[in-house]
Design a protein around this motif. Structure first.
Motif, PDB file in Angstrom:
ATOM      1  N   ASN A 103       0.845  -1.192   0.000  1.00 57.98           N
ATOM      2  CA  ASN A 103       0.000   0.000   0.000  1.00 57.98           C
ATOM      3  C   ASN A 103       0.885   1.248   0.000  1.00 57.98           C
ATOM      4  O   ASN A 103       1.745   1.418   0.858  1.00 57.98           O
ATOM      5  CB  ASN A 103      -0.897  -0.028   1.248  1.00 57.98           C
ATOM      6  CG  ASN A 103      -1.848   1.142   1.289  1.00 57.98           C
ATOM      7  OD1 ASN A 103      -1.423   2.269   1.193  1.00 57.98           O
ATOM      8  ND2 ASN A 103      -3.115   0.857   1.423  1.00 57.98           N
ATOM      9  N   SER A 104       0.653   2.111  -0.979  1.00 60.85           N
ATOM     10  CA  SER A 104       1.568   3.227  -1.179  1.00 60.85           C
ATOM     11  C   SER A 104       1.400   4.366  -0.179  1.00 60.85           C
ATOM     12  O   SER A 104       2.251   5.231  -0.079  1.00 60.85           O
ATOM     13  CB  SER A 104       1.412   3.753  -2.605  1.00 60.85           C
ATOM     14  OG  SER A 104       0.048   3.817  -2.948  1.00 60.85           O
ATOM     15  N   SER A 105       0.295   4.382   0.563  1.00 65.58           N
ATOM     16  CA  SER A 105       0.063   5.509   1.464  1.00 65.58           C
ATOM     17  C   SER A 105       0.256   5.140   2.925  1.00 65.58           C
ATOM     18  O   SER A 105       0.506   5.991   3.763  1.00 65.58           O
ATOM     19  CB  SER A 105      -1.346   6.045   1.286  1.00 65.58           C
ATOM     20  OG  SER A 105      -2.289   5.147   1.837  1.00 65.58           O
ATOM     21  N   SER A 111      -4.606   4.943  -1.865  1.00 67.94           N
ATOM     22  CA  SER A 111      -3.420   4.489  -2.578  1.00 67.94           C
ATOM     23  C   SER A 111      -3.099   5.448  -3.713  1.00 67.94           C
ATOM     24  O   SER A 111      -3.957   6.213  -4.149  1.00 67.94           O
ATOM     25  CB  SER A 111      -3.631   3.080  -3.126  1.00 67.94           C
ATOM     26  OG  SER A 111      -4.666   3.081  -4.083  1.00 67.94           O
ATOM     27  N   TYR A 112      -1.854   5.377  -4.180  1.00 72.13           N
ATOM     28  CA  TYR A 112      -1.435   6.288  -5.241  1.00 72.13           C
ATOM     29  C   TYR A 112      -1.575   5.601  -6.597  1.00 72.13           C
ATOM     30  O   TYR A 112      -1.138   4.468  -6.779  1.00 72.13           O
ATOM     31  CB  TYR A 112       0.016   6.722  -5.029  1.00 72.13           C
ATOM     32  CG  TYR A 112       0.451   7.802  -5.981  1.00 72.13           C
ATOM     33  CD1 TYR A 112      -0.059   9.096  -5.856  1.00 72.13           C
ATOM     34  CD2 TYR A 112       1.331   7.540  -7.013  1.00 72.13           C
ATOM     35  CE1 TYR A 112       0.323  10.098  -6.735  1.00 72.13           C
ATOM     36  CE2 TYR A 112       1.718   8.539  -7.901  1.00 72.13           C
ATOM     37  CZ  TYR A 112       1.202   9.826  -7.750  1.00 72.13           C
ATOM     38  OH  TYR A 112       1.566  10.802  -8.624  1.00 72.13           O
ATOM     39  N   TRP A 119      -4.023  10.548  -5.935  1.00 75.61           N
ATOM     40  CA  TRP A 119      -4.290   9.674  -4.801  1.00 75.61           C
ATOM     41  C   TRP A 119      -5.741   9.214  -4.899  1.00 75.61           C
ATOM     42  O   TRP A 119      -6.634  10.028  -5.073  1.00 75.61           O
ATOM     43  CB  TRP A 119      -4.048  10.396  -3.488  1.00 75.61           C
ATOM     44  CG  TRP A 119      -2.590  10.641  -3.257  1.00 75.61           C
ATOM     45  CD1 TRP A 119      -1.896  11.769  -3.600  1.00 75.61           C
ATOM     46  CD2 TRP A 119      -1.654   9.742  -2.683  1.00 75.61           C
ATOM     47  NE1 TRP A 119      -0.579  11.628  -3.268  1.00 75.61           N
ATOM     48  CE2 TRP A 119      -0.395  10.389  -2.701  1.00 75.61           C
ATOM     49  CE3 TRP A 119      -1.749   8.453  -2.150  1.00 75.61           C
ATOM     50  CZ2 TRP A 119       0.757   9.792  -2.198  1.00 75.61           C
ATOM     51  CZ3 TRP A 119      -0.604   7.860  -1.655  1.00 75.61           C
ATOM     52  CH2 TRP A 119       0.633   8.527  -1.677  1.00 75.61           C
TER      53      TRP A 119
END
Ligand SMILES: [Zn+2]
Length: 163
Positions: A103-105, A111-112, A119
């Motif tokens: 998970n990018s965030s 998420s991105y 986003w």
């Protein structure tokens, strides 16, 4: 013009906002709305917002489900006096989002999107994913997710807290 995107039918071009092209669309529900070209093409916007309202109603009904209510009651009893943990459990119960390792965030439901350079915010209830929108900055995406949680989960928390 005249083209259909989900529940929206393009009526005419709207004045540009920034550098983005906007279209004046009529929704099947009768409302009118301005939508950016990219959102129509990518399928991110499919109605004037009435579909999101419908989805919200759907969530509320899911929470009225007796089995879920019973689970919530049990969780409250089990966590008596530990409000913070209880809240977390309820949230996990009510939503079925899983925090992915990549998970990018670092925030559930945010998420991105590399493709959109935005986003993305979403919430999953009983395996149904609801898109909350795309945002330029991470904070707005987090706020959207928090708002969805607040609108849907907090009334339930309040309801059971007094029992
Ligand atoms: Zn509509």
């Amino acid at each position: 013009m005249g083209k259909r995107f989900g529940r929206l039918v393009v009526e005419k071009k709207s004045p540009e906002k920034g550098h983005a092209a906007f279209w004046f669309c009529k929704c099947d529900c009768g409302n009118y709305t301005d939508v950016a070209s990219t959102k129509l093409i990518q399928g991110t916007t499919k109605s004037c917002g009435c579909q999101l309202k419908k989805a919200r109603e759907k969530w509320k009904n899911i929470y009225k489900d007796e089995k879920i209510q019973e689970k919530i009651k049990k969780t409250f009893r089990k966590n008596d006096g530990r409000e913070k943990n209880t809240k977390l459990s309820i949230l996990e119960l009510a939503t079925s989002d899983k925090l992915k390792a990549n998970n990018s965030s670092g925030v559930t439901g945010v998420s991105y999107s590399k493709r959109d350079k935005r986003w993305r915010s979403y919430i999953t209830v009983k395996h149904i994913r609801y898109e909350l929108g795309y945002f330029k900055d991470k904070e707005s995406a987090i706020q959207a997710r928090k708002k969805a949680e607040k609108e849907l989960v907090e009334p339930i928390l309040k309801k059971y807290k007094n029992k």
